[in-house]
Enzyme design. Sequence first.
Site, PDB file in Angstrom:
ATOM      1  N   HIS A 281       0.840  -1.207   0.000  1.00 29.51           N
ATOM      2  CA  HIS A 281       0.000   0.000   0.000  1.00 29.51           C
ATOM      3  C   HIS A 281       0.871   1.252   0.000  1.00 29.51           C
ATOM      4  O   HIS A 281       0.581   2.221  -0.691  1.00 29.51           O
ATOM      5  CB  HIS A 281      -0.907   0.027   1.233  1.00 29.51           C
ATOM      6  CG  HIS A 281      -1.774  -1.173   1.370  1.00 29.51           C
ATOM      7  ND1 HIS A 281      -2.940  -1.341   0.648  1.00 29.51           N
ATOM      8  CD2 HIS A 281      -1.650  -2.277   2.130  1.00 29.51           C
ATOM      9  CE1 HIS A 281      -3.489  -2.499   0.970  1.00 29.51           C
ATOM     10  NE2 HIS A 281      -2.731  -3.078   1.867  1.00 29.51           N
ATOM     11  N   LYS A 282       1.942   1.214   0.810  1.00 28.92           N
ATOM     12  CA  LYS A 282       2.845   2.370   0.848  1.00 28.92           C
ATOM     13  C   LYS A 282       3.478   2.594  -0.523  1.00 28.92           C
ATOM     14  O   LYS A 282       3.602   3.725  -0.979  1.00 28.92           O
ATOM     15  CB  LYS A 282       3.985   2.120   1.849  1.00 28.92           C
ATOM     16  CG  LYS A 282       3.636   2.271   3.307  1.00 28.92           C
ATOM     17  CD  LYS A 282       4.934   2.176   4.091  1.00 28.92           C
ATOM     18  CE  LYS A 282       4.787   2.267   5.572  1.00 28.92           C
ATOM     19  NZ  LYS A 282       6.080   2.126   6.264  1.00 28.92           N
TER      20      LYS A 282
ATOM     21  N   ASP B  66       9.207   5.327   8.097  1.00 32.04           N
ATOM     22  CA  ASP B  66       8.638   4.680   9.271  1.00 32.04           C
ATOM     23  C   ASP B  66       7.528   5.598   9.764  1.00 32.04           C
ATOM     24  O   ASP B  66       7.689   6.825   9.782  1.00 32.04           O
ATOM     25  CB  ASP B  66       9.681   4.439  10.355  1.00 32.04           C
ATOM     26  CG  ASP B  66       9.224   3.332  11.316  1.00 32.04           C
ATOM     27  OD1 ASP B  66       8.538   2.397  10.881  1.00 32.04           O
ATOM     28  OD2 ASP B  66       9.541   3.406  12.517  1.00 32.04           O
TER      29      ASP B  66
ATOM     30  N   PHE C   3      -5.297   1.595   4.255  1.00 35.97           N
ATOM     31  CA  PHE C   3      -4.764   0.427   4.960  1.00 35.97           C
ATOM     32  C   PHE C   3      -4.504   0.794   6.416  1.00 35.97           C
ATOM     33  O   PHE C   3      -4.732   1.928   6.840  1.00 35.97           O
ATOM     34  CB  PHE C   3      -3.479  -0.067   4.280  1.00 35.97           C
ATOM     35  CG  PHE C   3      -2.313   0.885   4.393  1.00 35.97           C
ATOM     36  CD1 PHE C   3      -2.203   1.973   3.545  1.00 35.97           C
ATOM     37  CD2 PHE C   3      -1.324   0.692   5.362  1.00 35.97           C
ATOM     38  CE1 PHE C   3      -1.137   2.856   3.660  1.00 35.97           C
ATOM     39  CE2 PHE C   3      -0.245   1.563   5.474  1.00 35.97           C
ATOM     40  CZ  PHE C   3      -0.162   2.646   4.617  1.00 35.97           C
TER      41      PHE C   3
HETATM   42  P1  ITT Z   1       7.455  -1.250   6.137  1.00 32.85           P
HETATM   43  O1  ITT Z   1       7.815  -2.480   5.371  1.00 32.85           O
HETATM   44  O2  ITT Z   1       7.584  -0.001   5.304  1.00 32.85           O
HETATM   45  O3  ITT Z   1       8.159  -1.142   7.461  1.00 32.85           O
HETATM   46  P2  ITT Z   1       5.036  -1.422   7.774  1.00 32.85           P
HETATM   47  O4  ITT Z   1       3.611  -1.720   7.405  1.00 32.85           O
HETATM   48  O5  ITT Z   1       5.712  -2.279   8.799  1.00 32.85           O
HETATM   49  O6  ITT Z   1       5.871  -1.355   6.402  1.00 32.85           O
HETATM   50  P3  ITT Z   1       5.383   0.980   9.471  1.00 32.85           P
HETATM   51  O7  ITT Z   1       6.216   0.242  10.451  1.00 32.85           O
HETATM   52  O8  ITT Z   1       5.860   2.300   8.992  1.00 32.85           O
HETATM   53  O9  ITT Z   1       5.086   0.095   8.159  1.00 32.85           O
HETATM   54  O10 ITT Z   1       3.887   1.179   9.941  1.00 32.85           O
HETATM   55  C1  ITT Z   1       3.514   1.238  11.269  1.00 32.85           C
HETATM   56  C2  ITT Z   1       2.070   0.916  11.404  1.00 32.85           C
HETATM   57  O11 ITT Z   1       1.305   2.054  11.028  1.00 32.85           O
HETATM   58  C3  ITT Z   1       1.543  -0.261  10.584  1.00 32.85           C
HETATM   59  O12 ITT Z   1       0.613  -0.953  11.390  1.00 32.85           O
HETATM   60  C4  ITT Z   1       0.840   0.381   9.421  1.00 32.85           C
HETATM   61  O13 ITT Z   1      -0.250  -0.393   8.987  1.00 32.85           O
HETATM   62  C5  ITT Z   1       0.376   1.705  10.031  1.00 32.85           C
HETATM   63  N1  ITT Z   1       0.377   2.752   9.011  1.00 32.85           N
HETATM   64  C6  ITT Z   1       1.443   3.230   8.341  1.00 32.85           C
HETATM   65  N2  ITT Z   1       1.056   4.166   7.461  1.00 32.85           N
HETATM   66  C7  ITT Z   1      -0.295   4.264   7.584  1.00 32.85           C
HETATM   67  C8  ITT Z   1      -1.289   5.035   6.941  1.00 32.85           C
HETATM   68  O14 ITT Z   1      -0.983   5.881   5.967  1.00 32.85           O
HETATM   69  N3  ITT Z   1      -2.553   4.879   7.312  1.00 32.85           N
HETATM   70  C9  ITT Z   1      -2.898   4.019   8.286  1.00 32.85           C
HETATM   71  N4  ITT Z   1      -2.029   3.234   8.938  1.00 32.85           N
HETATM   72  C10 ITT Z   1      -0.735   3.363   8.595  1.00 32.85           C
END
Ligand code: ITT
Length: 193
Positions: free
Chosen positions: A13-14, A70, A150
Amino acid sequence: MKREIVFATNNPHKLQELRQIAGDSWSILSLNDIGCHEDIPETADTLEGNAELKARFVKEKYGYDCFADDTGLMVDALGGAPGVYSARYAGPGHDSLANMALLLENMRGKADRAARFRTVIALIQGDGLHLFEGVVEGEITLEPAGCAGFGYDPVFKPAESTVTFAEMDADAKNAISHRGRATAKLIDYLKNN
Ligand code: ITT
């Protein structure tokens, strides 16, 4: 020719959000595109530290200029939790539904629902490290609404909106989101360097 850069994330999603925000001028490679299938450690206790760890891992092992983000959701009534531990709030499984359920449970009966998403992007270009930050203020809703986006999107309503991130289309979310704001700074920097 488009310039290439790696986005060190395992979150599809990112990646999709970033490609949409960056537009046509950049070719954003995924970890899959460069053959990186490892679990990149996120052992720091700050967003800055984890973003840097992820970007450095790729630069050092694969040689590409790279950025990583992050993100944390900070909730005032919970003393800033889940914060840097947002992905693992309900356990090591990175389960978004379980994370949201636990958050709503911990917020039950709380009048102060103020919260913010904060993203830190670390860019490693050559030898240099550059950090870019984006924040969006808002509140935790009483129940989930919407199914776009997401993670915690269904329970986060930004202050400048009447609906949650999960009820917005991607362009509307990117225009005001933590990641949209941090990415705009990154793109601006890359255009001039
Ligand atoms: P990476 O591989 O990039 O680390 P990740 O999903 O582990 O992906 P993070 O540690 O940055 O990403 O995310 C921390 C939490 O915040 C994780 O549960 C995500 O689903 C949530 N999150 C990150 N960006 C978000 C957004 O734009 N909207 C809602 N939730 C988000």
